[in-house]
Design a protein around this motif. Structure first.
Motif, mmCIF file in Angstrom:
data_model
loop_
_atom_site.group_PDB
_atom_site.id
_atom_site.type_symbol
_atom_site.label_atom_id
_atom_site.label_comp_id
_atom_site.label_asym_id
_atom_site.label_seq_id
_atom_site.Cartn_x
_atom_site.Cartn_y
_atom_site.Cartn_z
ATOM 1 N N MET A 149 92.582 -46.675 -50.633
ATOM 2 C CA MET A 149 93.254 -47.073 -49.394
ATOM 3 C C MET A 149 92.966 -48.527 -49.050
ATOM 4 O O MET A 149 93.846 -49.258 -48.578
ATOM 5 N N LEU A 150 91.731 -48.975 -49.289
ATOM 6 C CA LEU A 150 91.391 -50.364 -48.997
ATOM 7 C C LEU A 150 92.188 -51.325 -49.876
ATOM 8 O O LEU A 150 92.597 -52.406 -49.426
ATOM 9 N N LEU A 151 92.422 -50.939 -51.137
ATOM 10 C CA LEU A 151 93.215 -51.780 -52.030
ATOM 11 C C LEU A 151 94.655 -51.882 -51.532
ATOM 12 O O LEU A 151 95.252 -52.970 -51.555
ATOM 13 N N ALA A 152 95.204 -50.772 -51.067
ATOM 14 C CA ALA A 152 96.570 -50.785 -50.544
ATOM 15 C C ALA A 152 96.671 -51.641 -49.280
ATOM 16 O O ALA A 152 97.622 -52.421 -49.110
ATOM 17 N N ILE A 153 95.693 -51.518 -48.399
ATOM 18 C CA ILE A 153 95.699 -52.293 -47.155
ATOM 19 C C ILE A 153 95.569 -53.786 -47.449
ATOM 20 O O ILE A 153 96.298 -54.616 -46.885
ATOM 21 N N ALA A 154 94.646 -54.129 -48.350
ATOM 22 C CA ALA A 154 94.466 -55.538 -48.699
ATOM 23 C C ALA A 154 95.725 -56.106 -49.349
ATOM 24 O O ALA A 154 96.138 -57.239 -49.060
ATOM 25 N N GLY A 155 96.331 -55.313 -50.215
ATOM 26 C CA GLY A 155 97.557 -55.772 -50.874
ATOM 27 C C GLY A 155 98.682 -56.008 -49.882
ATOM 28 O O GLY A 155 99.435 -56.978 -49.995
ATOM 29 N N SER A 156 98.820 -55.129 -48.892
ATOM 30 C CA SER A 156 99.885 -55.288 -47.898
ATOM 31 C C SER A 156 99.660 -56.533 -47.049
ATOM 32 O O SER A 156 100.609 -57.233 -46.690
ATOM 33 N N ILE A 157 98.395 -56.824 -46.721
ATOM 34 C CA ILE A 157 98.091 -58.026 -45.927
ATOM 35 C C ILE A 157 98.418 -59.290 -46.718
ATOM 36 O O ILE A 157 99.025 -60.235 -46.196
ATOM 37 N N ILE A 158 98.036 -59.313 -47.994
ATOM 38 C CA ILE A 158 98.303 -60.491 -48.826
ATOM 39 C C ILE A 158 99.805 -60.673 -49.037
ATOM 40 O O ILE A 158 100.332 -61.790 -48.937
ATOM 41 N N ALA A 159 100.501 -59.575 -49.325
ATOM 42 C CA ALA A 159 101.942 -59.663 -49.562
ATOM 43 C C ALA A 159 102.691 -60.116 -48.305
ATOM 44 O O ALA A 159 103.541 -61.008 -48.359
ATOM 45 N N GLY A 160 102.354 -59.507 -47.170
ATOM 46 C CA GLY A 160 102.996 -59.916 -45.922
ATOM 47 C C GLY A 160 102.691 -61.355 -45.566
ATOM 48 O O GLY A 160 103.574 -62.090 -45.100
ATOM 49 N N GLY A 161 101.451 -61.793 -45.824
ATOM 50 C CA GLY A 161 101.091 -63.172 -45.538
ATOM 51 C C GLY A 161 101.808 -64.161 -46.432
ATOM 52 O O GLY A 161 102.217 -65.237 -45.981
#
Length: 223
Positions: free
Chosen positions: A1-13
């Motif tokens: 879950m942490l990998l998915a959350i981090a990925g979404s933050i980086i992608a959105g940014g």
């Protein structure tokens, strides 16, 4: 879950940085929040068995994460509508609205564990927003300019006069409307077609020299 959350933050940014650089209403933080929210909701939907609630006696809980995806994409549509606005003949914010909607889809992909597809989608969006914009600038031979002029009813220039003014600046009138404001002023909106090398100062000078006009506004179109 942490990998998915981090990925979404980086992608959105990453997507939001381009919109922030262009000065769009939905920028860096907005795209991060949209992508992160979509990811969190999909993560929750995929783990519905861990939710704290008591089902009906002898009942089974059937999880369907696709319903969450449908709800997120529908709800984001209302947010996208907030960045679209019309000014004269032109409509602004369509590209930003599309980027917000696509960012939410990427967040859903991260939440569903489809990391490869989510990363590919992020790169594709950045390519479309950055590289294709550069290519579009080289290929496009014309651009559209919106001009609004105000004048007194008795002295307002007619269509032929306005076309002559625009023609002297190398502009072609593509569309023209007429309105009488509540203050008794005549307002004319013109959609003009111009070359990419259009000089806004020359048009402003020509309009300033037209004594029959009381005010004017020039708005080059953008996405």
């Amino acid at each position: 879950m942490l990998l998915a959350i981090a990925g979404s933050i980086i992608a959105g940014g990453a997507i939001g940085l381009e919109r922030e650089y262009r000065g769009r209403p939905a920028g860096f933080r907005t795209h991060i929040m949209v992508c992160l929210a979509a990811c969190l909701l999909m993560l929750a939907a995929a783990r519905q068995g861990q939710w704290i609630f008591t089902p009906f006696p002898e009942g089974n809980v059937v999880a369907d994460p696709t319903r969450m995806a449908h709800g997120v994409l529908t709800g984001i549509g209302f947010l996208c509508a907030g960045v679209i606005f019309r000014e004269g003949f032109s409509i602004h914010g369509l590209t930003t609205a599309a980027s917000v909607w696509t960012t939410s889809a990427i967040g859903l992909l991260f939440g569903a564990g489809l990391y490869g597809l989510a990363i590919f989608g992020t790169v594709s969006v950045i390519v479309v927003l950055v590289l294709l914009r550069i290519i579009e600038g080289y290929l496009a031979a014309h651009t559209m300019i919106d001009v609004t002029v105000w004048a007194e009813p008795d002295t307002a220039p007619d269509r032929a006069d306005l076309e002559a003014i625009m023609g002297s600046c190398g502009l072609k009138v593509a569309r023209l409307d007429y309105a009488l404001t509540t203050k008794g002023m005549v307002r004319r909106r013109l959609a003009l077609r111009a070359r990419q090398t259009f000089d806004i100062e020359s048009l402003a000078g020509a309009l300033r020299r037209e004594t029959r006009l009381t005010a004017f506004e020039i708005s080059p179109r953008d996405v």
